[in-house]
Design an enzyme around this catalytic site. Structure first.
Site, PDB file in Angstrom:
ATOM      1  CG  LEU A  57     -68.831 -51.779   2.992  1.00 30.38           C
ATOM      2  CD1 LEU A  57     -68.974 -50.679   4.033  1.00 30.38           C
ATOM      3  CD2 LEU A  57     -68.246 -53.032   3.618  1.00 30.38           C
ATOM      4  N   GLY A  60     -78.729 -50.278  -1.586  1.00 32.49           N
ATOM      5  CA  GLY A  60     -80.157 -50.276  -1.327  1.00 32.49           C
ATOM      6  C   GLY A  60     -80.853 -49.632  -2.517  1.00 32.49           C
ATOM      7  CG  PHE A  62     -83.597 -44.934  -1.218  1.00 33.61           C
ATOM      8  CD1 PHE A  62     -84.576 -44.359  -2.005  1.00 33.61           C
ATOM      9  CD2 PHE A  62     -83.979 -45.780  -0.185  1.00 33.61           C
ATOM     10  CE1 PHE A  62     -85.917 -44.611  -1.763  1.00 33.61           C
ATOM     11  CE2 PHE A  62     -85.317 -46.036   0.061  1.00 33.61           C
ATOM     12  CZ  PHE A  62     -86.293 -45.444  -0.733  1.00 33.61           C
ATOM     13  CB  VAL A  65     -73.233 -48.674   1.442  1.00 36.99           C
ATOM     14  CG1 VAL A  65     -72.405 -48.470   2.699  1.00 36.99           C
ATOM     15  CG2 VAL A  65     -74.599 -48.001   1.598  1.00 36.99           C
ATOM     16  CE  LYS A  80     -78.234 -44.468   2.632  1.00 36.89           C
ATOM     17  NZ  LYS A  80     -79.181 -45.004   3.619  1.00 36.89           N
ATOM     18  CG  ASP A 184     -88.221 -50.521   6.528  1.00 36.25           C
ATOM     19  OD1 ASP A 184     -89.032 -51.462   6.657  1.00 36.25           O
ATOM     20  OD2 ASP A 184     -87.462 -50.398   5.549  1.00 36.25           O
TER      21      ASP A 184
HETATM   22  P1  ADP Z   1     -80.728 -47.499   1.369  1.00 41.20           P
HETATM   23  O1  ADP Z   1     -81.268 -46.303   2.085  1.00 41.20           O
HETATM   24  O2  ADP Z   1     -80.354 -47.244  -0.052  1.00 41.20           O
HETATM   25  O3  ADP Z   1     -81.616 -48.704   1.542  1.00 41.20           O
HETATM   26  P2  ADP Z   1     -78.984 -48.538   3.465  1.00 41.20           P
HETATM   27  O4  ADP Z   1     -78.658 -47.522   4.485  1.00 41.20           O
HETATM   28  O5  ADP Z   1     -80.013 -49.553   3.821  1.00 41.20           O
HETATM   29  O6  ADP Z   1     -79.329 -47.826   2.071  1.00 41.20           O
HETATM   30  O7  ADP Z   1     -77.648 -49.286   3.040  1.00 41.20           O
HETATM   31  C1  ADP Z   1     -77.625 -50.226   1.992  1.00 41.20           C
HETATM   32  C2  ADP Z   1     -76.789 -51.425   2.373  1.00 41.20           C
HETATM   33  O8  ADP Z   1     -75.439 -51.024   2.584  1.00 41.20           O
HETATM   34  C3  ADP Z   1     -77.207 -52.094   3.685  1.00 41.20           C
HETATM   35  O9  ADP Z   1     -78.206 -53.048   3.483  1.00 41.20           O
HETATM   36  C4  ADP Z   1     -75.902 -52.724   4.135  1.00 41.20           C
HETATM   37  O10 ADP Z   1     -75.673 -53.927   3.441  1.00 41.20           O
HETATM   38  C5  ADP Z   1     -74.861 -51.744   3.645  1.00 41.20           C
HETATM   39  N1  ADP Z   1     -74.514 -50.810   4.726  1.00 41.20           N
HETATM   40  C6  ADP Z   1     -75.210 -49.723   5.104  1.00 41.20           C
HETATM   41  N2  ADP Z   1     -74.618 -49.091   6.127  1.00 41.20           N
HETATM   42  C7  ADP Z   1     -73.511 -49.810   6.414  1.00 41.20           C
HETATM   43  C8  ADP Z   1     -72.457 -49.673   7.391  1.00 41.20           C
HETATM   44  N3  ADP Z   1     -72.449 -48.675   8.276  1.00 41.20           N
HETATM   45  N4  ADP Z   1     -71.492 -50.598   7.386  1.00 41.20           N
HETATM   46  C9  ADP Z   1     -71.487 -51.626   6.491  1.00 41.20           C
HETATM   47  N5  ADP Z   1     -72.438 -51.798   5.560  1.00 41.20           N
HETATM   48  C10 ADP Z   1     -73.448 -50.907   5.515  1.00 41.20           C
HETATM   49 MG    MG Z   2     -81.991 -49.687   3.220  1.00 40.03          MG
END
Ligand code: ADP
Ligand code: MG
Length: 510
Positions: A57, A60, A62, A65, A80, A184
């Protein structure tokens, strides 16, 4: 599993342009090492075989996903998987604690539904170490992707009002019920909710099997990732622009119908500029990228990428992300239907990777540059009002397609100087809390409360900016300005709360 060779045969379409959106916008292959990302293949199982990976999906700085089938509930989840090094797992465990609080503090609160809720969390051990894993409801594209869909010309006002109301309800819940600051808030971290997601996933899974686009070899080669130019900043440590940026090739996929020649030229320039800005940011630590974007009409293609997976011939390769486009389930493909779908749009605040408890005495740098509040810049104590500042910046961007504040360094001043100057030019006040109250205040301001490094200020009023630059009619510009200004109160103690601003007529008038 499709092999590279199988997929490159089809040469007739221009899919490769679209594919390149993905190729330039995936996680760094080099981060698949000890302490880094967990390598995932389609079909992998997690948490005692409960979750089976269907496709990627997003990702990031970190984590990666994944869309996964939950064999217990027979629903899909977003899985994640956080990097394995101890500082990542520690902050992931904090994220879990904050999300648990969000989940149980008060589900009856009107704002609860506007936060991406944690469903489950567990450990997974792999070749790169022990990873914290979290599952969430599956959500769709981010608001940044929506800004791009509207070609950076602004999202229609009724849609922005609806979205803003929801985010403010979410923030009010976070701040007052949970005692949490997100820190953020930005378009990239607000995701669109997909109604009937299971039905939708069924549909696109079937479609993608029938319309498999050609595979672009570049999409997954490590060398390609080395030249990736579309980094976005997670927050905190860096000042770099944080917009999720389309590569120039996206121009060919943007829907420009109805635009004048001049508008097309402007859009082209804007996209190129954004890309150029992003090019300089690739090496900064703390950067992240997020899910890929697409223009109206390109979504089916990106969804078609869904089932492409690793090529086994060349060792480990990266699986492209693909966003879920919620309009496609509500429309038969026409743009009018797409717009109608937006009438019912629901969004959720996501990514609590940097969130903090409200009771701490914090002065460390938070927020992504364009959404950063003045008290944070000067190193003063910040609170939940920092989120409100970001909110105002985000609403402006949703409406206009442009950043409200976009500071640059000059030969005699740095980005922080310019940022503070831009704030003062717009809000015309320089409270003592700013000139004296921060650890770094004296670096920016002299004893008279004047900026040290920038002398010439060009004052402008928010309502004039809205009217003159974005052609907002005078009465609407006044109303909108009266909505945004209390959120842009430079003195954080006087800044309006989410709860208070929810009563503003701009939000509540159709
Ligand atoms: P990180 O903490 O690594 O930045 P995120 O929580 O921002 O991770 O998730 C990274 C990416 O994954 C998001 O920018 C989005 O594109 C995708 N993503 C995160 N959560 C979801 C979700 N619940 N459903 C669909 N895509 C998601
Ligand atoms: Mg993020």
């Amino acid at each position: 599993m499709k092999s590279t060779a199988e997929c490159t045969d089809d040469s007739e379409s221009n899919y490769s342009d679209v594919v390149s959106i993905h190729s330039d916008d995936e996680e760094d292959l080099e981060d698949y090492r000890k302490g880094g990302y967990h390598p995932v293949c389609i079909g992998d199982r997690f948490n005692h075989d409960r979750y089976i990976v269907v496709r990627k999906l997003g990702w990031g700085h970190f984590s990666t996903v994944w869309l996964a089938q939950d064999t217990k509930t027979h629903q899909h989840v977003a899985l994640k998987i956080v990097k394995a090094a101890s500082h990542f797992t520690q902050s992931a465990l904090d994220e879990v604690k904050l999300l648990e609080k969000v989940n149980r503090a008060n589900p009856e609160n009107a704002g609860w539904q506007y936060i991406a809720q944690l469903l489950d969390h567990f450990w997974h051990t792999g070749p790169n170490g022990k990873h914290v894993c979290m599952t969430f409801e599956v959500l769709g594209e981010s608001l940044l992707s929506l800004i791009k869909r509207f070609n950076y010309r602004g999202i229609p006002t009724p849609i922005v009002k609806r979205i803003s109301r929801q985010i403010l309800l979410g923030l009010d819940y976070l701040h007052r019920e949970c005692g949490i600051v997100h820190t953020d808030l930005k378009p990239e971290n607000v995701l669109v909710w997909i109604p009937n997601v299971e039905e939708y996933l069924q549909k696109i899974t079937n479609d993608s099997l029938h319309h498999m686009p050609p595979f672009n070899e570049n999409m997954t080669t490590p060398s390609n990732h080395a030249t990736a130019t579309t980094e976005t900043t997670e927050s905190n440590e860096t000042d770099e622009p944080v917009t999720e940026v389309p590569p120039v090739s996206v121009l060919s996929t943007v829907d420009t119908t109805g635009m004048t020649k001049n508008q097309k030229k402007k859009l082209k320039k804007k996209l190129k500029k954004k890309q150029a800005e992003a090019t300089g940011t690739t090496t900064t630590s703390g950067n992240k990228k997020s899910s890929t974007s697409t223009a109206i009409g390109a979504s089916d293609i990106s969804n078609g990428l869904a089932n492409l997976s690793l090529s086994e011939s060349d060792g480990f390769k990266i699986i492209p992300s693909s966003i879920l486009d919620f309009t496609s389930i509500l429309s038969d493909g026409s743009k009018d239907d797409d717009l109608k779908a937006f009438d019912k749009i629901t969004v959720k605040i996501a990514d609590f990777g940097n969130a903090c408890w409200l009771d701490g005495d914090y002065t460390h740098i938070i927020q992504t540059r364009q959404y950063r509040s003045p008290e944070v810049i000067v190193g003063a104590k910040w609170t939940d009002r920092a989120d409100i500042w970001s909110m105002a910046c985000m609403v402006f961007e949703l409406l206009t397609g442009e950043f409200l504040f976009d500071p640059r360094a000059g030969s005699k001043y740095n980005k922080d100087d310019d940022h503070l100057a831009q704030v003062i030019e717009l809000m015309r006040v320089v409270p003592r809390s700013l000139t004296m109250g921060g650890e770094y205040s004296s670096e920016f301001f002299n004893r008279n409360g004047e900026l040290r490094h920038i002398k010439k200020l060009r004052y402008r009023r928010l309502r004039d900016v809205l009217h003159d630059s974005f052609l907002v009619p005078p009465a609407e510009a006044d109303l909108l300005s009266s909505f945004l200004s209390p959120m842009l109160e430079v003195d954080a103690d006087k800044r309006i709360t989410a709860h208070e601003v929810l009563n503003h007529p701009w939000l509540n008038e159709e």
